[in-house]
Design a protein around this motif. Structure first.
Motif, PDB file in Angstrom:
ATOM      1  N   PRO A   1      10.339 -82.851 103.252  1.00  0.00           N
ATOM      2  CA  PRO A   1      10.671 -84.351 103.559  1.00  0.00           C
ATOM      3  C   PRO A   1      12.295 -83.976 104.216  1.00  0.00           C
ATOM      4  CG  PRO A   1      10.614 -83.773 101.630  1.00  0.00           C
ATOM      5  CD  PRO A   1       9.891 -82.462 102.461  1.00  0.00           C
ATOM      6  N   GLY A   2      12.580 -82.687 104.562  1.00  0.00           N
ATOM      7  CA  GLY A   2      13.861 -82.967 104.830  1.00  0.00           C
ATOM      8  C   GLY A   2      13.400 -82.175 105.936  1.00  0.00           C
ATOM      9  N   ALA A   3      14.946 -81.547 106.647  1.00  0.00           N
ATOM     10  CA  ALA A   3      16.055 -81.673 107.900  1.00  0.00           C
ATOM     11  C   ALA A   3      14.305 -79.949 108.230  1.00  0.00           C
ATOM     12  CB  ALA A   3      16.547 -80.778 108.126  1.00  0.00           C
ATOM     13  N   ALA A   4      14.823 -79.244 109.445  1.00  0.00           N
ATOM     14  CA  ALA A   4      13.522 -78.287 109.393  1.00  0.00           C
ATOM     15  C   ALA A   4      14.058 -77.216 108.779  1.00  0.00           C
ATOM     16  CB  ALA A   4      14.349 -77.910 111.016  1.00  0.00           C
ATOM     17  N   PHE A   5      13.283 -76.138 108.730  1.00  0.00           N
ATOM     18  CA  PHE A   5      13.187 -75.170 107.579  1.00  0.00           C
ATOM     19  C   PHE A   5      13.548 -75.387 106.051  1.00  0.00           C
ATOM     20  CE2 PHE A   5      14.880 -73.221 111.858  1.00  0.00           C
ATOM     21  CZ  PHE A   5      14.172 -72.640 112.160  1.00  0.00           C
ATOM     22  N   SER A   6      12.961 -77.070 105.915  1.00  0.00           N
ATOM     23  CA  SER A   6      13.239 -76.992 104.666  1.00  0.00           C
ATOM     24  C   SER A   6      14.446 -77.199 104.434  1.00  0.00           C
ATOM     25  CB  SER A   6      12.458 -76.317 103.451  1.00  0.00           C
ATOM     26  OG  SER A   6      11.174 -75.787 104.310  1.00  0.00           O
ATOM     27  N   PHE A   7      15.942 -77.148 104.916  1.00  0.00           N
ATOM     28  CA  PHE A   7      16.618 -78.171 104.236  1.00  0.00           C
ATOM     29  C   PHE A   7      16.955 -79.707 104.150  1.00  0.00           C
ATOM     30  CE2 PHE A   7      18.439 -74.170 106.762  1.00  0.00           C
ATOM     31  CZ  PHE A   7      17.948 -73.263 106.059  1.00  0.00           C
TER      32      PHE A   7
ATOM     33  N   ARG B   1       3.113 -89.898 109.774  1.00  0.00           N
ATOM     34  CA  ARG B   1       2.248 -88.541 108.160  1.00  0.00           C
ATOM     35  C   ARG B   1       2.500 -89.667 107.034  1.00  0.00           C
ATOM     36  NH1 ARG B   1      -0.611 -84.833 110.239  1.00  0.00           N
ATOM     37  NH2 ARG B   1       0.348 -84.180 112.658  1.00  0.00           N
ATOM     38  N   GLU B   2       1.964 -88.896 105.802  1.00  0.00           N
ATOM     39  CA  GLU B   2       2.093 -89.536 104.047  1.00  0.00           C
ATOM     40  C   GLU B   2       3.786 -88.750 103.603  1.00  0.00           C
ATOM     41  OE1 GLU B   2      -0.842 -87.583 101.737  1.00  0.00           O
ATOM     42  OE2 GLU B   2      -2.069 -88.870 102.531  1.00  0.00           O
ATOM     43  N   PRO B   3       4.608 -89.876 103.261  1.00  0.00           N
ATOM     44  CA  PRO B   3       3.753 -91.763 102.190  1.00  0.00           C
ATOM     45  C   PRO B   3       4.039 -92.518 103.463  1.00  0.00           C
ATOM     46  CG  PRO B   3       6.051 -90.210 101.494  1.00  0.00           C
ATOM     47  CD  PRO B   3       5.629 -89.225 102.604  1.00  0.00           C
ATOM     48  N   GLY B   4       4.607 -92.339 105.224  1.00  0.00           N
ATOM     49  CA  GLY B   4       4.398 -93.801 105.430  1.00  0.00           C
ATOM     50  C   GLY B   4       5.568 -93.777 106.345  1.00  0.00           C
TER      51      GLY B   4
ATOM     52  N   TRP C   1      14.391 -90.565 106.073  1.00  0.00           N
ATOM     53  CA  TRP C   1      15.046 -91.434 106.670  1.00  0.00           C
ATOM     54  C   TRP C   1      16.028 -91.021 107.934  1.00  0.00           C
ATOM     55  CZ3 TRP C   1      19.471 -94.140 106.688  1.00  0.00           C
ATOM     56  CH2 TRP C   1      20.012 -93.828 106.047  1.00  0.00           C
ATOM     57  N   ILE C   2      17.104 -90.165 107.074  1.00  0.00           N
ATOM     58  CA  ILE C   2      18.111 -90.090 108.270  1.00  0.00           C
ATOM     59  C   ILE C   2      17.938 -89.904 109.748  1.00  0.00           C
ATOM     60  CG2 ILE C   2      20.606 -88.530 107.827  1.00  0.00           C
ATOM     61  CD1 ILE C   2      20.979 -89.573 105.313  1.00  0.00           C
ATOM     62  N   PHE C   3      16.862 -87.959 109.238  1.00  0.00           N
ATOM     63  CA  PHE C   3      16.588 -87.251 110.206  1.00  0.00           C
ATOM     64  C   PHE C   3      15.781 -87.737 110.991  1.00  0.00           C
ATOM     65  CE2 PHE C   3      17.306 -84.215 106.571  1.00  0.00           C
ATOM     66  CZ  PHE C   3      18.643 -83.620 107.347  1.00  0.00           C
TER      67      PHE C   3
ATOM     68  N   PRO D   1       9.218 -94.643 107.738  1.00  0.00           N
ATOM     69  CA  PRO D   1       9.713 -94.203 108.307  1.00  0.00           C
ATOM     70  C   PRO D   1       9.898 -92.008 107.736  1.00  0.00           C
ATOM     71  CG  PRO D   1      11.138 -94.684 108.346  1.00  0.00           C
ATOM     72  CD  PRO D   1      10.228 -96.041 107.170  1.00  0.00           C
ATOM     73  N   GLN D   2       9.069 -92.367 106.733  1.00  0.00           N
ATOM     74  CA  GLN D   2       9.708 -91.485 105.985  1.00  0.00           C
ATOM     75  C   GLN D   2       8.582 -90.120 105.306  1.00  0.00           C
ATOM     76  OE1 GLN D   2      11.983 -92.700 102.157  1.00  0.00           O
ATOM     77  NE2 GLN D   2      12.382 -93.776 103.524  1.00  0.00           N
ATOM     78  N   GLY D   3       7.474 -90.418 106.826  1.00  0.00           N
ATOM     79  CA  GLY D   3       6.549 -89.354 106.188  1.00  0.00           C
ATOM     80  C   GLY D   3       7.015 -87.736 106.354  1.00  0.00           C
ATOM     81  N   HIS D   4       6.646 -86.676 105.819  1.00  0.00           N
ATOM     82  CA  HIS D   4       6.963 -85.638 105.454  1.00  0.00           C
ATOM     83  C   HIS D   4       6.310 -84.358 106.398  1.00  0.00           C
ATOM     84  CE1 HIS D   4       7.299 -86.256 100.911  1.00  0.00           C
ATOM     85  NE2 HIS D   4       7.698 -86.891 101.131  1.00  0.00           N
ATOM     86  N   VAL D   5       6.893 -83.968 106.800  1.00  0.00           N
ATOM     87  CA  VAL D   5       7.053 -82.799 108.010  1.00  0.00           C
ATOM     88  C   VAL D   5       6.007 -81.599 107.819  1.00  0.00           C
ATOM     89  CG1 VAL D   5       7.795 -80.935 109.801  1.00  0.00           C
ATOM     90  CG2 VAL D   5       9.142 -83.116 109.402  1.00  0.00           C
ATOM     91  N   ILE D   6       4.699 -81.348 108.639  1.00  0.00           N
ATOM     92  CA  ILE D   6       4.055 -80.104 107.815  1.00  0.00           C
ATOM     93  C   ILE D   6       4.398 -78.867 108.458  1.00  0.00           C
ATOM     94  CG2 ILE D   6       1.358 -79.173 107.826  1.00  0.00           C
ATOM     95  CD1 ILE D   6       1.903 -82.343 106.766  1.00  0.00           C
ATOM     96  N   ASP D   7       4.829 -78.182 107.485  1.00  0.00           N
ATOM     97  CA  ASP D   7       5.537 -76.309 107.877  1.00  0.00           C
ATOM     98  C   ASP D   7       4.222 -75.814 107.226  1.00  0.00           C
ATOM     99  OD1 ASP D   7       7.741 -77.388 108.627  1.00  0.00           O
ATOM    100  OD2 ASP D   7       9.014 -77.591 107.156  1.00  0.00           O
ATOM    101  N   PHE D   8       4.449 -74.201 107.499  1.00  0.00           N
ATOM    102  CA  PHE D   8       2.825 -73.534 108.118  1.00  0.00           C
ATOM    103  C   PHE D   8       3.662 -72.475 107.075  1.00  0.00           C
ATOM    104  CE2 PHE D   8       2.493 -74.975 111.928  1.00  0.00           C
ATOM    105  CZ  PHE D   8       1.944 -73.910 112.116  1.00  0.00           C
ATOM    106  N   ILE D   9       4.256 -71.917 107.838  1.00  0.00           N
ATOM    107  CA  ILE D   9       4.681 -70.808 109.101  1.00  0.00           C
ATOM    108  C   ILE D   9       5.706 -69.765 107.797  1.00  0.00           C
ATOM    109  CG2 ILE D   9       5.908 -68.896 110.979  1.00  0.00           C
ATOM    110  CD1 ILE D   9       4.348 -71.338 112.370  1.00  0.00           C
TER     111      ILE D   9
END
Length: 203
Positions: free
Chosen positions: A68-74, A126-129, A80-82, A131-139
C-alpha cells in the motif's frame, strides 16, 4: 532548382533523428508498462501471497506481497498520496514531450513514465479499490540491503530507479532536454566562414 537550394530544403539528419525522440520515450514507456503488468498478472495467478519461492538461492527470490506504500514497500498507509503524486508525474512528463529532442532524456523519461504508469495502474485497478489499490511486489533480493529490512519490489520500481540513475548521469554531463550541447566556459567562439571568405582573407 539548384543543388544548394535542394540542400537547404532538406532537414539535417540530426534534426530528423531528434524529431523521433518522443517516439523513443513512448516506446520505452509502453515496453516497461506492458512487461510490468503482464508479470504482475502472472504473479497474482501463480504465486501464493506471503510465500517465498527461491529462484537463485538467497540471491533472487519471489515473494508476493500487496504494497500500500511507495516503491520498495516504503511509507505504507499513504496510498492515496502516492496516487496523486504519480498522476502529477505522468502529466509533467507528457507536457515535456513538446521540448524533447535529446535521446538520453527520452530514455530517462520513458523509463520513468512506464514505471510510474505501472504502479499507478495497480493503485487505480487492484484491491482494495480505486484510488487506494495495493501495488503488486514480488522481487526479493536480501543481499542488497546489508542488515536493513528486506525490500520487495517489481519491474516498475526497477525502471523508476534505473531512470533516476540515468537522470543523475545526464545532469552531471550537462545534457539538455532540447538537445543543446553542453556549454563549455572559457572556450573562444569560432566564427564560421565560407570557403570564398577564406580565400579572400588569404589573398
Amino acid at each position: 532548382m539548384s543543388d544548394a537550394s535542394e540542400h537547404r530544403a532538406e532537414a539535417p539528419p540530426g534534426s530528423q533523428r531528434r524529431a523521433l525522440v518522443p517516439l523513443l520515450l513512448l516506446g520505452v514507456a509502453a515496453a516497461v508498462f506492458a512487461a510490468d503488468q503482464l508479470v504482475k498478472n502472472w504473479v497474482v495467478d501463480h504465486l501464493v501471497e506471503g510465500q517465498t519461492v527461491p529462484v537463485w538461492g538467497e540471491f533472487l527470490r519471489w515473494h508476493f506481497v500487496r504494497n500500500p506504500g511507495a516503491a520498495f514497500s516504503f511509507a505504507t498507509g499513504s496510498t492515496w498520496i502516492f496516487t496523486i503524486l504519480a498522476a502529477v508525474v505522468v502529466i509533467v512528463i507528457l507536457w515535456q514531450i513538446r521540448r524533447l529532442k535529446s535521446v538520453p532524456w527520452g530514455l530517462f523519461l520513458g523509463l520513468l513514465l512506464g514505471g510510474v504508469l505501472g504502479n499507478l495502474t495497480d493503485r487505480l485497478t487492484r484491491e482494495p479499490g480505486f484510488p487506494q489499490g495495493h501495488v503488486i511486489d514480488f522481487i526479493s533480493t536480501p543481499w542488497m540491503w546489508l542488515g536493513f529490512p528486506e525490500a520487495i519490489y517489481n519491474i516498475a520500481d526497477i525502471a523508476i530507479v534505473s531512470g533516476m540513475l540515468l537522470f543523475v548521469a545526464i545532469s552531471l554531463l550537462g545534457v539538455h532536454i532540447d538537445g543543446r550541447p553542453r556549454e563549455r566556459s572559457g572556450e573562444p567562439e569560432i566564427a564560421e566562414t565560407s570557403p570564398g571568405e577564406d580565400s579572400r582573407g588569404a589573398a
